[in-house]
Each structure stands twice: as structure tokens, then as C-alpha cells.
Design a protein around this motif. Structure first.
Motif, mmCIF file in Angstrom:
data_model
loop_
_atom_site.group_PDB
_atom_site.id
_atom_site.type_symbol
_atom_site.label_atom_id
_atom_site.label_comp_id
_atom_site.label_asym_id
_atom_site.label_seq_id
_atom_site.Cartn_x
_atom_site.Cartn_y
_atom_site.Cartn_z
ATOM 1 N N CYS A 41 0.803 -1.222 0.000
ATOM 2 C CA CYS A 41 0.000 0.000 0.000
ATOM 3 C C CYS A 41 0.835 1.269 0.000
ATOM 4 C CB CYS A 41 -0.944 0.006 1.200
ATOM 5 S SG CYS A 41 -0.106 -0.212 2.777
ATOM 6 N N ILE A 42 2.073 1.233 0.465
ATOM 7 C CA ILE A 42 2.903 2.442 0.484
ATOM 8 C C ILE A 42 3.552 2.589 -0.891
ATOM 9 C CG2 ILE A 42 4.823 3.613 1.595
ATOM 10 C CD1 ILE A 42 4.293 2.004 4.084
ATOM 11 N N PRO A 43 3.232 3.648 -1.593
ATOM 12 C CA PRO A 43 3.769 3.791 -2.958
ATOM 13 C C PRO A 43 5.276 4.033 -2.936
ATOM 14 C CG PRO A 43 2.652 5.795 -2.277
ATOM 15 C CD PRO A 43 2.391 4.785 -1.202
ATOM 16 N N PRO A 44 5.939 3.662 -4.009
ATOM 17 C CA PRO A 44 7.384 3.939 -4.099
ATOM 18 C C PRO A 44 7.651 5.434 -4.003
ATOM 19 C CG PRO A 44 6.675 2.402 -5.808
ATOM 20 C CD PRO A 44 5.433 2.929 -5.184
ATOM 21 N N GLY A 45 8.691 5.781 -3.286
ATOM 22 C CA GLY A 45 9.077 7.178 -3.161
ATOM 23 C C GLY A 45 8.491 7.886 -1.971
ATOM 24 N N ALA A 46 7.631 7.224 -1.226
ATOM 25 C CA ALA A 46 7.015 7.857 -0.060
ATOM 26 C C ALA A 46 7.912 7.651 1.158
ATOM 27 C CB ALA A 46 5.636 7.274 0.190
ATOM 28 N N CYS A 97 -4.767 -3.280 4.371
ATOM 29 C CA CYS A 97 -3.951 -2.070 4.279
ATOM 30 C C CYS A 97 -4.868 -0.909 3.924
ATOM 31 C CB CYS A 97 -2.880 -2.233 3.209
ATOM 32 S SG CYS A 97 -1.789 -0.805 3.088
ATOM 33 N N VAL A 98 -4.825 0.162 4.715
ATOM 34 C CA VAL A 98 -5.715 1.297 4.509
ATOM 35 C C VAL A 98 -4.912 2.581 4.418
ATOM 36 C CG1 VAL A 98 -7.666 0.219 5.677
ATOM 37 C CG2 VAL A 98 -6.049 1.582 6.988
ATOM 38 N N THR A 99 -5.532 3.576 3.795
ATOM 39 C CA THR A 99 -4.926 4.904 3.687
ATOM 40 C C THR A 99 -5.441 5.782 4.819
ATOM 41 O OG1 THR A 99 -4.829 4.694 1.290
ATOM 42 C CG2 THR A 99 -4.635 6.909 2.185
ATOM 43 N N LEU A 100 -4.549 6.576 5.392
ATOM 44 C CA LEU A 100 -4.916 7.504 6.453
ATOM 45 C C LEU A 100 -5.005 8.896 5.850
ATOM 46 C CD1 LEU A 100 -2.557 6.154 9.255
ATOM 47 C CD2 LEU A 100 -4.955 5.612 8.865
ATOM 48 N N THR A 101 -6.162 9.545 6.035
ATOM 49 C CA THR A 101 -6.373 10.842 5.383
ATOM 50 C C THR A 101 -6.485 11.959 6.411
ATOM 51 O OG1 THR A 101 -8.733 10.367 5.298
ATOM 52 C CG2 THR A 101 -7.448 9.828 3.351
ATOM 53 N N ARG A 102 -7.662 12.167 6.925
ATOM 54 C CA ARG A 102 -7.881 13.304 7.833
ATOM 55 C C ARG A 102 -7.009 13.156 9.076
ATOM 56 N NH1 ARG A 102 -11.490 14.619 12.004
ATOM 57 N NH2 ARG A 102 -12.268 16.763 11.958
ATOM 58 N N PHE A 103 -6.351 14.235 9.455
ATOM 59 C CA PHE A 103 -5.348 14.177 10.520
ATOM 60 C C PHE A 103 -5.619 15.277 11.537
ATOM 61 C CE2 PHE A 103 -1.134 16.217 11.590
ATOM 62 C CZ PHE A 103 -0.876 15.411 12.679
ATOM 63 N N ASN A 119 -8.460 15.856 3.947
ATOM 64 C CA ASN A 119 -8.423 15.426 2.548
ATOM 65 C C ASN A 119 -7.021 15.439 1.939
ATOM 66 O OD1 ASN A 119 -11.161 15.128 2.687
ATOM 67 N ND2 ASN A 119 -11.618 17.136 1.810
ATOM 68 N N PHE A 120 -6.090 14.841 2.624
ATOM 69 C CA PHE A 120 -4.818 14.556 1.975
ATOM 70 C C PHE A 120 -4.228 13.326 2.656
ATOM 71 C CE2 PHE A 120 -3.024 16.416 5.669
ATOM 72 C CZ PHE A 120 -1.674 16.152 5.699
ATOM 73 N N THR A 121 -3.377 12.617 1.941
ATOM 74 C CA THR A 121 -2.823 11.373 2.458
ATOM 75 C C THR A 121 -1.770 11.675 3.505
ATOM 76 O OG1 THR A 121 -3.262 10.214 0.400
ATOM 77 C CG2 THR A 121 -1.609 9.264 1.867
ATOM 78 N N VAL A 122 -2.031 11.228 4.719
ATOM 79 C CA VAL A 122 -1.089 11.407 5.824
ATOM 80 C C VAL A 122 -0.133 10.227 5.905
ATOM 81 C CG1 VAL A 122 -0.914 11.639 8.325
ATOM 82 C CG2 VAL A 122 -2.745 12.779 7.098
ATOM 83 N N GLY A 123 -0.656 9.035 5.682
ATOM 84 C CA GLY A 123 0.169 7.839 5.775
ATOM 85 C C GLY A 123 -0.666 6.615 5.521
ATOM 86 N N TRP A 124 -0.174 5.481 6.016
ATOM 87 C CA TRP A 124 -0.833 4.209 5.764
ATOM 88 C C TRP A 124 -0.806 3.377 7.041
ATOM 89 C CZ3 TRP A 124 2.411 6.858 2.697
ATOM 90 C CH2 TRP A 124 1.928 7.250 1.436
ATOM 91 N N ALA A 125 -1.751 2.452 7.130
ATOM 92 C CA ALA A 125 -1.818 1.554 8.281
ATOM 93 C C ALA A 125 -2.152 0.158 7.800
ATOM 94 C CB ALA A 125 -2.873 2.027 9.283
ATOM 95 N N VAL A 126 -1.589 -0.830 8.480
ATOM 96 C CA VAL A 126 -1.880 -2.229 8.198
ATOM 97 C C VAL A 126 -2.585 -2.797 9.425
ATOM 98 C CG1 VAL A 126 -0.967 -4.486 7.602
ATOM 99 C CG2 VAL A 126 0.139 -2.414 6.727
#
Length: 734
Positions: A41-46, A97-103, A119-126
Motif C-alpha cells: 500500500c505504500i507507494p514507491p518514493g514515499a 492495508c488502509v490509507t490515512l487521510t484526515r489528521f 483530505n490529503f494522504t497522511v500515511g498508511w496503516a496495516v
């Protein structure tokens, strides 16, 4: 703290899966070899940072981390919203695997601070398998740029909170929407933030800025360009002036809260804030409005509590520019009169003028009184108002006149027709005349506690009879019980402190005296005729005065005669056609359950029972005792809803006694159906009720809200009622 994910050229997601599914591996190659494809789920380059101390409760939309930022010496907390995408749900059957948005980040140091993005990608969680409601294995990775945001400096006098030129705050990349200090409660330690720092928020996408309890060194407030700002709160921060160009810098502002500062006038910039809907100036040092408020057609709420206002009755046009105002708080001031200053506020729903020095009511012309509140508590008012001076609607207003000097009032029977609830406690009412009681009959609820009631003679008899016969819900004091038990007497001394219901009264002493003779020269025949007429009038007056007792005695006599006839003929000889399947006896405190749960189940179910409710089916203009007796005669059963409120009501127990006499008829042994709404102590029950519950089967409905339990209780109730009289073809058995 978990290690930082591998370099960007390696498959980062492989390592995340291994954290959940296998023991930690020492090499990146092993992690890459074992990672399932669905967890990439974590894209390359992040560039990400692992965050420890995170948890997720199943079915919750939030991930909470208790140690954020990860490397801070005194980390705070973070809340991140899940975005599973594609409409998929997160469950515990497999690793997800989920995307974390609102922070939203909170930190509790010297003062409470929160920072919120949207409304932006903060990170990811498994989220791993084997997730229960309270124990969810979870790994969280957050962007380095977000992790680098250190907590704000509360005791700094520098010209910036932190570097707002960071790419994280760029308007077109993300939405930075909220910055708040002590924004949830005002009980935190006071901050020490320079007001000039607010200037550095300019050109960001901030929508909400909150600053409570601030001991700033400089009181000079300087604003930057904040085109998206909708809510600005700077409270209890000692500011003296508000920028005159604020309307240009904040063109979208809708809510402005400047309470508890040192402002001495309404800021001039407000006159050009055409989108402003709420303005709070509580605690300012205004004293006068100096003319009228600026035209603000969208303003709905205005709070001027504790601002030293003294002379609004001299400023009749003060509120002409805010015709759509729905809430006005001018409490805790020095107002002695309002005159017609509020006359143009036709949309008011909430008016608080409590804790002033009013001796008269203001002139109002509310067009649509939609369940509003008018509070005149803690003033010097001496009477009740007439609805003609407020609005023309019926039973919609809550009128609060507690802690005044009201002892009596005069007016028509419908002078309170616009009032649904009247709070009249802590006044100087000692006696309630027949006229005063008639006006109270127009409301649904009245609060009479802590008035110096005089419990003696005819006023006591009148009050006791009114409390028993009125449909108004009368509140006396905390603790429940009937109104007569809750209301306390203040005089005479021998009954002081006793409940109104407990004081003995002699209704016979309150019979109206005969009218004086027409003249001294009347003939003996006319005198005898007059005496006969007077006797007839006295008898009619006595019958009217004791109409409750007469109806009660007639009902008992009818029940005994019917029972005697039934025993002789061994059948029911009432001959009365049934109009209802059941008449329901209940306390007014249990009305929400009866009307909201019991009646719909009976009337809307397949059986289509027809039930009788006193508030809906009683015949208007008839003595209430006759209504009750007639309803029982026309009902096949009477359902008695037993509760603590029912047992504490003398009126309910009296109705129960009426129903109990029906069982004297052998053919009517099953007339009463007892429904116990809550567990009752048997020793506290009246003797006849305890006998009924010990010798009959009754329905327990204790677990209100439990669907399965309610279905079982309802089935028992239906068995007791039998088939409906009005759905079966053979009505003879009804």
C-alpha cells in the motif's frame, strides 16, 4: 518505537506485512520475499516514519496514536481517519492495508493545542487479522513531512508559531483547516502566545482559528490574508482593538467570538462582514450600543451578556439592522427597561434577559414562535405577561420567570395560550385565585416550587381540587411524586413544610353563601319561593362543587348493582357496547413510553386494537371523573401501567381504585391487566394492588429497549387482551 521503513528503492509494503504475519526479520530481503501482494500500500518514493502506540477499535472510523510526534520528548496524540476506498469495509478476517487521510493532532503541555488537516494522504496503516473490538494489531506509518511538525511553542514571544512556509501548509497541496489553543475547554493552563503570530497564518487554507485564555505580552492583533477563514475565536485574551480591515482579510467569516476581552465598542469592521451569522461580545465593556448595530442581514445569533448595557430602551433602533436575529443574549446587564427596542426582531426564538433589573416586559412581535425560549429570570417583575405582547401561536414557548416578585396576575383565560411550559418557581405566590388557575390551565407544564404558599381555608381547597383535576403537569420540587406531594406550604406555621396534599381541608366550609334578599317588602309567598330557589341553587352549587365525589359514588354504586345483578343471573348484564379494546391508565411521567412504544404496538399491529387515551379520546366539557367512568364502561379491559411515578401519584391510585371496583362483577374478573414497567417493591404497594399482583398474572416489561424481551412481553399482553373487538367477524364475543 518501530524502525523506519526501508529505503525507497526497496518494496516497503513487504516489511509491513511481515510485521503482522511473521516474527521480525533481520533483513529487508526476507521481508520482501514474504509480503502478500494485497498489502503493497505504500507507494514507491514515499518517505515514512513508523509511529508506535497506535490502536484501532473495530468499526471505528479513526486510528488513534498516543505517541506523536514519534521523536518528540513530550509527544502528544494524533487521530487519523481511515479511507479504505472502493466502498470496502475493514473487518477482522484478514490483514488489510488502509490509507490515512484526515489528521488531527493534540498535545497537552502548558495549554491544549490541536492541529487539523483534511483530505490529503497522511500515511498508511496495516490492520492485521484476529482483530477484536478492543484489541487490534495495527502498524502505522506516517509521512516524514507530517512527522516533522513539532508542537507549537506556547511561551514564545517570537513572531511565528513555526514555519508556515513549509510545503505541508501550501494551499494547493493540502487543506490545513484548524488551529486551536484550549479550543475544547477553558479549564486548561493559560497560554502565552504573541498575537502577532496570527499574522503568519496568512495565505494558508485555514478555516477555523481558536485561541482561549491567552496571557499575551502585546495586545496588538494583526491579521494576515485568510480568504477561507469561517470561524475566528479569540477569547479571554485581553485584546483592546480589532483590525479595521478584518472584513477584507477574512471575507468568508461566518462566526466571530470575541468574548471576555477589553473591547469598549462593536468593532467597525463588522459592518462590512456580510456573511457573518454569529457574533459573541460577552464580557466586553460596551455599556451603550451608541446608536444601532450595523446592517447584518445574515446575523442569527448575538450574545451581549455581561457587557454593562444599561439604556437599551433609549435606543429604539439598535437592532433594526439585524431583522433575522434568532438568538439574543443580553443577560447579566443593568437593564431596567427594554421598551420597544426589540420590537423589530420578528424571527426571535431564544431571548435571554435574565439577571437584569426589569420591572416590565419588553414589546415583542414574534411572527413564528417555533418552540422558543423567553427567559426573564432574576429580575424585578411583579406579574405575568399576556401573549398578545409576544406572539399569536399556541403552546410553543418556554417562559422562564423564576426568581422574580410575582404574587398574582389578572387576565383572560387564554393570556398564556402561547406558553407550553411556565417556570414560576421562587416568586412570591401565596394564594392562587380561580382566575389565576384558569390561566394556568392553558399551559402544558408549570413549575411552582419554592413559593410561599398559604395552606388554609378555601384557597387550599381550591388548590387541592385543581391539582387533582387539571391536565397540566405541575412540577413542585426535585424528587418526583405528585404535584400535591411536591409542593410545600409556607404558612400557617402549624403546617409549614408540609406538602399541599397532606394538609387537611374542609370543602364544606367553602360553599358559596346564599345571595342577599331582593328587598324587605317581599311577600311571604315570594319569600318561600325565593327560599326554595336558593335551596335549589345551593344544592346545584354543592353538586357542582362535589361533582368529582358524586361521579365517583355513582360509579361505585353502578358497579355494585351490576355485580349483584350479574351474580343473580350468572352473566354480564351491563348491556354496554364496547367502543375500545382497552383503556390505558398511566402516569404522565410514563407518557413518552406509552405514546411512543405501547400504543403504536397495539394500534398498528395486525390485531389493530382500539385503545382509549385520556388526552386523545376524552369528551371535552365533561367532568373528568365521568370521562374516566364512561371510558372504563366502554372498554373491554383496562391496562394499568405500573411504575414508581404511578404509585406516587394520588390521582393515578384513585383511577386504579375506580377500575378495581369493576372486578366486583364476577364476569369482569379479567377486566384489569397489570403491566409492570419497572421492578416495584411489593412492601411499598397499596394493599389492594399488592393483593391483585399476588393473585393474578401480570405482564413484566422491565427491559425497555431490548427488542427480544419486548416481543415476549407484547405476546403475553396480547394473550391477556384476546382478539380485537374490531377485527374479528364474530363481535359477539367482544
Amino acid at each position: 518505537m518501530a524502525a523506519r521503513p526501508p529505503a525507497l528503492h526497496q518494496p516497503v509494503a513487504l516489511l509491513l506485512a511481515m510485521i503482522l504475519l511473521l516474527p521480525p526479520l533481520s533483513t529487508t530481503a526476507k521481508a520482501a520475499a514474504a509480503q502478500p501482494a494485497e498489502l503493497r500500500c505504500i507507494p514507491p518514493g514515499a518517505a515514512t516514519v513508523a509511529v508506535p502506540g497506535c490502536s484501532w477499535r473495530q468499526h471505528s472510523p479513526l486510528v488513534e496514536c498516543s505517541k506523536f510526534p514519534p521523536d518528540a520528548p513530550a509527544p502528544g496524540r494524533a487521530k487519523l481517519s481511515l479511507d479504505v476506498g472502493g466502498g470496502n469495509s475493514v473487518d477482522s478476517r484478514s490483514a488489510v492495508c488502509v490509507t490515512l487521510t484526515r489528521f488531527q493532532r493534540n498535545s497537552c503541555d502548558t495549554c491544549f493545542e490541536s492541529l487539523e488537516f483534511r483530505n490529503f494522504t497522511v500515511g498508511w496503516a496495516v490492520i492485521g487479522p484476529r482483530c477484536t473490538e478492543r484489541d487490534c494489531p495495527i502498524e502505522v506509518y506516517i509521512l516524514e513531512s507530517v512527522a516533522a511538525l513539532s508542537p507549537l511553542k506556547y511561551n514564545s514571544t517570537s513572531t511565528e508559531f513555526w514555519n508556515f512556509t513549509s510545503p505541508v501548509f501550501r494551499e494547493h497541496e493540502i487543506f490545513f483547516i484548524t488551529l486551536a489553543f484550549n479550543g475544547i475547554t477553558m479549564r486548561y493552563t493559560r497560554c502565552s502566545i504573541s498575537l502577532t503570530n496570527i499574522y503568519n497564518l496568512g495565505k494558508t487554507s485555514i478555516e477555523k482559528l481558536v485561541l482561549y485564555n491567552n496571557d499575551n505580552i502585546s495586545t496588538d492583533l494583526k491579521l494576515g490574508m485568510m480568504p477561507k477563514l469561517k470561524q475566528l475565536t479569540i477569547a479571554n485574551s485581553s485584546i483592546l482593538d480589532f483590525p479595521e480591515d478584518a472584513h477584507v482579510l477574512m471575507p468568508a467569516l461566518e462566526r466571530l467570538d470575541l468574548r471576555d476581552n477589553r473591547l469598549t465598542s462593536i468593532p467597525a469592521a463588522i459592518a462590512s462582514m456580510r456573511k457573518l451569522e454569529e457574533l459573541n461580545m460577552c464580557g466586553a465593556r460596551l455599556r451603550r450600543l451608541a446608536g444601532q448595530l450595523p446592517p447584518l442581514p445574515r446575523l442569527r445569533e448575538l450574545s451581549l451578556r455581561n457587557t454593562g448595557l444599561c439604556c437599551l430602551h433609549q435606543e429604539q433602533d439598535a437592532f433594526r439592522g439585524v431583522p433575522n436575529l434568532e438568538l439574543l443574549d443580553i443577560s447579566q446587564n443593568q437593564l431596567t427597561s427594554l421598551g420597544g427596542a426589540l420590537r423589530g426582531l420578528s424571527q426571535l426564538q431564544y431571548l435571554d434577559v435574565s439577571r437584569n433589573q426589569l420591572t416590565e416586559y419588553p414589546q415583542l412581535s414574534i411572527q413564528d414562535c417555533r418552540e422558543g425560549l423567553l427567559s426573564f429570570a432574576f429580575n424585578h417583575l411583579r406579574t405575568l405577561p399576556d401573549c398578545n405582547s409576544f406572539c399569536q401561536s399556541s403552546n410553543v414557548l418556554l417562559l422562564d420567570v423564576e426568581h422574580n416578585q410575582i404574587s398574582s396576575w389578572d387576565g383572560s383565560a387564554d393570556m398564556l395560550r402561547c406558553v407550553s411550559a411556565l417556570h414560576l418557581s421562587n416568586n412570591t405566590v401565596s394564594e392562587l385565585s380561580a382566575t389565576m388557575l384558569r390561566t394556568l390551565d392553558a399551559v402544558s407544564e408549570v413549575e411552582l416550587a419554592h413559593n410561599p404558599l398559604r395552606c388554609a381555608g378555601c384557597p387550599l381547597v381550591r388548590l387541592q381540587q385543581w391539582l387533582v383535576g387539571t391536565a397540566v403537569r405541575v412540577l413542585g420540587a426535585p424528587g418526583g411524586g405528585s404535584a400535591g406531594q411536591a409542593l410545600r406550604c409556607a404558612a400557617p406555621r402549624n403546617v409549614a413544610g408540609m406538602s399541599v396534599a397532606a394538609v387537611p381541608a374542609d370543602p364544606a366550609s367553602c360553599r358559596p353563601p346564599p345571595p342577599p334578599p331582593a328587598g324587605a317588602g317581599l311577600a311571604l309567598g315570594l319569600s318561600l319561593a325565593g327560599a326554595a330557589a336558593l335551596s335549589t341553587a345551593a344544592l346545584a352549587a354543592a353538586c357542582y362543587r362535589y361533582r368529582f365525589e358524586v361521579a365517583y359514588g355513582a360509579h361505585l354504586l353502578r358497579m355494585r348493582m351490576r355485580a349483584s345483578s350479574s351474580r343473580r343471573r350468572a352473566k354480564d348484564v351491563s348491556g354496554t357496547p364496547f367502543v375500545f379494546d382497552a383503556f390505558i391508565l398511566y402516569s404522565s411521567n410514563d407518557r413518552p413510553w406509552v405514546v411512543g412504544t405501547l400504543v403504536p404496538l397495539l394500534e398498528n399491529g395486525p390485531q389493530r386494537y382500539r385503545v382509549c387515551l385520556h388526552e386523545r379520546d376524552f369528551q371535552l366539557g365533561t367532568v373528568i371523573v365521568q370521562n374516566i367512568s364512561r371510558s372504563m364502561d366502554h372498554s373491554r379491559h383496562t391496562i394499568v401501567v405500573l411504575s414508581k411515578s404511578f404509585l406516587s401519584s394520588r390521582w393515578c391510585l384513585w383511577e386504579m381504585d375506580l377500575a378495581n371496583h369493576r372486578t366486583l362483577d364476577p364476569s369482569q374478573r379479567e377486566f384489569i391487566i397489570l403491566l409492570e414497567l419497572e421492578p416495584l417493591e411489593r412492601s411499598a404497594l397499596p394493599r389492594h394492588l399488592r393483593f391483585l399482583m399476588d393473585t393474578r398474572t401480570y405482564v413484566e416489561w422491565h427491559q425497555a429497549g431490548d427488542v427480544q424481551y419486548e416481543e415476549q412481553a407484547f405476546r403475553r399482553l396480547k394473550r391477556a387482551l384476546g382478539a380485537s373487538c374490531f377485527t374479528c367477524s364474530d363481535v359477539s364475543r367482544c
